[in-house]
Design a protein around this motif. Structure first.
Motif, PDB file in Angstrom:
ATOM      1  N   GLY A   7       0.804  -1.211   0.000  1.00 42.37           N
ATOM      2  CA  GLY A   7       0.000   0.000   0.000  1.00 42.37           C
ATOM      3  C   GLY A   7       0.838   1.263   0.000  1.00 42.37           C
ATOM      4  N   ARG A   8       2.032   1.179   0.606  1.00 40.45           N
ATOM      5  CA  ARG A   8       2.902   2.355   0.644  1.00 40.45           C
ATOM      6  C   ARG A   8       3.315   2.775  -0.757  1.00 40.45           C
ATOM      7  NH1 ARG A   8       4.735   2.606   6.187  1.00 40.45           N
ATOM      8  NH2 ARG A   8       6.190   4.290   5.773  1.00 40.45           N
ATOM      9  N   TYR A   9       3.501   1.806  -1.646  1.00 43.05           N
ATOM     10  CA  TYR A   9       3.949   2.149  -2.993  1.00 43.05           C
ATOM     11  C   TYR A   9       2.896   2.946  -3.742  1.00 43.05           C
ATOM     12  CZ  TYR A   9       8.014  -0.796  -2.287  1.00 43.05           C
ATOM     13  OH  TYR A   9       9.181  -1.328  -1.798  1.00 43.05           O
ATOM     14  N   VAL A  10       1.624   2.675  -3.472  1.00 43.47           N
ATOM     15  CA  VAL A  10       0.560   3.475  -4.087  1.00 43.47           C
ATOM     16  C   VAL A  10       0.679   4.926  -3.626  1.00 43.47           C
ATOM     17  CG1 VAL A  10      -1.930   3.786  -4.282  1.00 43.47           C
ATOM     18  CG2 VAL A  10      -0.960   1.472  -4.260  1.00 43.47           C
ATOM     19  N   THR A  11       0.886   5.108  -2.321  1.00 41.76           N
ATOM     20  CA  THR A  11       1.044   6.462  -1.794  1.00 41.76           C
ATOM     21  C   THR A  11       2.296   7.128  -2.347  1.00 41.76           C
ATOM     22  OG1 THR A  11      -0.264   6.256   0.223  1.00 41.76           O
ATOM     23  CG2 THR A  11       1.612   7.731   0.319  1.00 41.76           C
ATOM     24  N   HIS A  12       3.389   6.382  -2.500  1.00 41.25           N
ATOM     25  CA  HIS A  12       4.612   6.968  -3.066  1.00 41.25           C
ATOM     26  C   HIS A  12       4.326   7.588  -4.432  1.00 41.25           C
ATOM     27  CE1 HIS A  12       6.501   5.134   0.232  1.00 41.25           C
ATOM     28  NE2 HIS A  12       7.081   4.106  -0.343  1.00 41.25           N
ATOM     29  N   VAL A  13       3.643   6.851  -5.284  1.00 40.67           N
ATOM     30  CA  VAL A  13       3.355   7.346  -6.636  1.00 40.67           C
ATOM     31  C   VAL A  13       2.473   8.580  -6.567  1.00 40.67           C
ATOM     32  CG1 VAL A  13       2.220   6.801  -8.819  1.00 40.67           C
ATOM     33  CG2 VAL A  13       3.666   5.085  -7.704  1.00 40.67           C
ATOM     34  N   CYS A  14       1.452   8.544  -5.709  1.00 43.57           N
ATOM     35  CA  CYS A  14       0.570   9.706  -5.574  1.00 43.57           C
ATOM     36  C   CYS A  14       1.349  10.935  -5.122  1.00 43.57           C
ATOM     37  CB  CYS A  14      -0.554   9.401  -4.586  1.00 43.57           C
ATOM     38  SG  CYS A  14      -1.777   8.218  -5.177  1.00 43.57           S
ATOM     39  N   VAL A  15       2.242  10.764  -4.143  1.00 44.46           N
ATOM     40  CA  VAL A  15       3.004  11.894  -3.627  1.00 44.46           C
ATOM     41  C   VAL A  15       3.939  12.447  -4.702  1.00 44.46           C
ATOM     42  CG1 VAL A  15       4.831  12.527  -1.993  1.00 44.46           C
ATOM     43  CG2 VAL A  15       2.809  11.289  -1.208  1.00 44.46           C
ATOM     44  N   TRP A  16       4.537  11.588  -5.506  1.00 50.50           N
ATOM     45  CA  TRP A  16       5.396  12.082  -6.579  1.00 50.50           C
ATOM     46  C   TRP A  16       4.601  12.926  -7.571  1.00 50.50           C
ATOM     47  CZ3 TRP A  16       7.687   6.495  -7.204  1.00 50.50           C
ATOM     48  CH2 TRP A  16       8.541   6.249  -6.134  1.00 50.50           C
ATOM     49  N   LEU A  17       3.352  12.549  -7.817  1.00 49.65           N
ATOM     50  CA  LEU A  17       2.484  13.358  -8.681  1.00 49.65           C
ATOM     51  C   LEU A  17       2.082  14.661  -7.989  1.00 49.65           C
ATOM     52  CD1 LEU A  17       0.138  10.570 -10.115  1.00 49.65           C
ATOM     53  CD2 LEU A  17       1.908  11.815 -11.365  1.00 49.65           C
ATOM     54  N   GLU A  18       1.771  14.585  -6.711  1.00 45.24           N
ATOM     55  CA  GLU A  18       1.301  15.761  -5.980  1.00 45.24           C
ATOM     56  C   GLU A  18       2.380  16.811  -5.802  1.00 45.24           C
ATOM     57  OE1 GLU A  18      -1.642  12.718  -3.611  1.00 45.24           O
ATOM     58  OE2 GLU A  18       0.078  13.605  -2.565  1.00 45.24           O
ATOM     59  N   THR A  19       3.643  16.388  -5.804  1.00 44.89           N
ATOM     60  CA  THR A  19       4.753  17.319  -5.632  1.00 44.89           C
ATOM     61  C   THR A  19       5.539  17.542  -6.922  1.00 44.89           C
ATOM     62  OG1 THR A  19       6.248  15.535  -4.939  1.00 44.89           O
ATOM     63  CG2 THR A  19       5.002  16.667  -3.207  1.00 44.89           C
ATOM     64  N   LEU A  20       5.215  16.766  -7.955  1.00 46.68           N
ATOM     65  CA  LEU A  20       5.967  16.794  -9.226  1.00 46.68           C
ATOM     66  C   LEU A  20       7.453  16.606  -8.952  1.00 46.68           C
ATOM     67  CD1 LEU A  20       4.115  19.653 -11.160  1.00 46.68           C
ATOM     68  CD2 LEU A  20       3.711  17.179 -11.235  1.00 46.68           C
ATOM     69  N   SER A  21       7.743  15.679  -8.066  1.00 45.17           N
ATOM     70  CA  SER A  21       9.129  15.457  -7.637  1.00 45.17           C
ATOM     71  C   SER A  21       9.266  14.054  -7.078  1.00 45.17           C
ATOM     72  CB  SER A  21       9.503  16.485  -6.564  1.00 45.17           C
ATOM     73  OG  SER A  21      10.729  16.162  -5.943  1.00 45.17           O
ATOM     74  N   PHE A  22      10.453  13.473  -7.260  1.00 45.95           N
ATOM     75  CA  PHE A  22      10.773  12.184  -6.656  1.00 45.95           C
ATOM     76  C   PHE A  22      11.558  12.355  -5.349  1.00 45.95           C
ATOM     77  CE2 PHE A  22      10.533  11.076 -11.245  1.00 45.95           C
ATOM     78  CZ  PHE A  22       9.477  10.167 -11.173  1.00 45.95           C
ATOM     79  N   THR A  23      11.659  13.590  -4.869  1.00 48.20           N
ATOM     80  CA  THR A  23      12.529  13.880  -3.735  1.00 48.20           C
ATOM     81  C   THR A  23      12.112  13.146  -2.475  1.00 48.20           C
ATOM     82  OG1 THR A  23      13.012  16.073  -4.620  1.00 48.20           O
ATOM     83  CG2 THR A  23      13.463  15.711  -2.283  1.00 48.20           C
ATOM     84  N   LEU A  24      10.821  13.171  -2.146  1.00 49.33           N
ATOM     85  CA  LEU A  24      10.339  12.556  -0.909  1.00 49.33           C
ATOM     86  C   LEU A  24      10.196  11.060  -1.120  1.00 49.33           C
ATOM     87  CD1 LEU A  24       9.284  12.848   1.968  1.00 49.33           C
ATOM     88  CD2 LEU A  24       7.035  13.420   1.035  1.00 49.33           C
ATOM     89  N   ARG A  25      11.035  10.287  -0.459  1.00 45.50           N
ATOM     90  CA  ARG A  25      11.076   8.846  -0.720  1.00 45.50           C
ATOM     91  C   ARG A  25      10.002   8.067   0.022  1.00 45.50           C
ATOM     92  NH1 ARG A  25      12.714   8.786  -5.221  1.00 45.50           N
ATOM     93  NH2 ARG A  25      12.876   6.513  -5.024  1.00 45.50           N
ATOM     94  N   ASP A  26       9.543   8.561   1.175  1.00 46.09           N
ATOM     95  CA  ASP A  26       8.493   7.865   1.924  1.00 46.09           C
ATOM     96  C   ASP A  26       7.765   8.891   2.782  1.00 46.09           C
ATOM     97  OD1 ASP A  26       7.102   6.366   4.089  1.00 46.09           O
ATOM     98  OD2 ASP A  26       8.033   4.621   3.139  1.00 46.09           O
ATOM     99  N   SER A  27       6.525   9.197   2.421  1.00 44.33           N
ATOM    100  CA  SER A  27       5.763  10.223   3.128  1.00 44.33           C
ATOM    101  C   SER A  27       4.992   9.665   4.311  1.00 44.33           C
ATOM    102  CB  SER A  27       4.768  10.884   2.172  1.00 44.33           C
ATOM    103  OG  SER A  27       3.737   9.972   1.818  1.00 44.33           O
ATOM    104  N   MET A  28       4.991   8.348   4.495  1.00 42.28           N
ATOM    105  CA  MET A  28       4.175   7.736   5.542  1.00 42.28           C
ATOM    106  C   MET A  28       4.957   7.417   6.811  1.00 42.28           C
ATOM    107  SD  MET A  28       1.789   5.192   3.247  1.00 42.28           S
ATOM    108  CE  MET A  28       0.529   4.995   4.529  1.00 42.28           C
ATOM    109  N   CYS A  29       6.255   7.564   6.769  1.00 45.80           N
ATOM    110  CA  CYS A  29       7.067   7.243   7.937  1.00 45.80           C
ATOM    111  C   CYS A  29       6.863   8.303   9.011  1.00 45.80           C
ATOM    112  CB  CYS A  29       8.545   7.156   7.561  1.00 45.80           C
ATOM    113  SG  CYS A  29       9.612   6.671   8.939  1.00 45.80           S
ATOM    114  N   GLY A  30       6.510   7.871  10.220  1.00 40.85           N
ATOM    115  CA  GLY A  30       6.270   8.793  11.316  1.00 40.85           C
ATOM    116  C   GLY A  30       7.502   9.127  12.125  1.00 40.85           C
TER     117      GLY A  30
END
Length: 260
Positions: free
Chosen positions: A142-165
């Motif tokens: 499920g994290r990989y789905v979020t990774h792809v969404c975040v890359w689209l939302e930021t137009l960047s591959f910079t953030l490698r994992d947005s779910m890590c607390g």
């Protein structure tokens, strides 16, 4: 406690920030691990049961550098973190190191997060998890789905994992974003705050760190409800990206030019 007037650029006064809901069996060890690195600790009790409240009371009484904030009822991880970040700002801290109460994050990496934050005081230092065999497969995929969404939302591959607390926030910028518009109250907080900080122009540094899922650990992730909230969040963020796209692309080109 540090002065609330100390500018971020001239000082580095971090604290640890722990949201907690019924993790009575692991919180004491987590606090001791953070105190071993000299960090003052802000704990936000998100309406825990009586047994956890008793443990937290004992910690606060025995540790002079622990600030305990009690919320009257369980409102969600995001609401607890928002309360903690505002309290950390009001106490004069420049940065807040978010870490889970359940022991899944490696407190041995605290010096690495702090060193990166000291070197890049206006950046968001995000944990990039290194999982072992304990990670549930469904959560991992499920994290990989979020990774792809975040890359689209930021137009960047910079953030490698947005779910890590496990991450270090620059409090000035983060609280400015909280003041601008409320952040989500539950598990969608971690991703949305990271995306919105990137929209503000906050740079991201990724910090590889070992993450485990403790045997018999207590998880508050609700598979159906939280996945629905996360889906709604991504829809909202994708729509929010569209008017920001020219600015995001301009920043990307400018940083590429500087790197060259």
């Amino acid at each position: 406690m540090p002065s609330a007037q100390a500018p971020i650029g001239e000082s580095f006064h971090p604290c640890a920030l722990i949201p907690i809901y019924n993790h009575k069996d692991t919180i004491t060890e987590t606090v001791h691990a953070l105190r071993a690195h000299g960090l003052p600790v802000v704990i936000v009790d998100d309406g825990s049961d009586d047994a956890t409240r008793a443990v937290l009371k004992a910690i606060a009484q025995n540790e002079s550098t622990v600030q305990l904030i009690r919320l009257p009822r369980n409102g969600g991880k995001g609401r607890a973190l928002t309360a903690g970040l505002i309290a950390a700002r009001d106490a004069g801290y420049s940065h807040a190191l978010q870490i889970d109460a359940d022991g899944q994050h490696n407190a041995g990496d605290v010096p690495l997060f702090l060193a990166e934050g000291r070197a890049n005081p206006r950046a968001l230092i995000c944990g990039q998890p290194i999982f072992d065999e304990s990670v549930p497969r469904a959560r991992l995929y499920g994290r990989y789905v979020t990774h792809v969404c975040v890359w689209l939302e930021t137009l960047s591959f910079t953030l490698r994992d947005s779910m890590c607390g496990y991450r270090l926030y620059p409090i000035e910028e983060t609280c400015a974003e909280i003041d601008r518009a409320p952040l989500p109250a539950r598990m969608d907080f971690d991703t949305e705050v990271a995306v919105r900080l990137m929209w503000r122009g906050v740079q991201v540094r990724n910090m590889p760190t070992r993450v485990i899922y403790p045997e018999n650990g207590l998880s508050h992730f609700r598979m159906l409800h939280d996945n629905l909230r996360i889906s709604a969040m991504h829809t909202r963020l994708l729509l929010g990206m569209l008017p920001r796209a020219p600015m995001l692309l301009w920043r990307k080109r400018r940083r590429s030019a500087w790197a060259a």
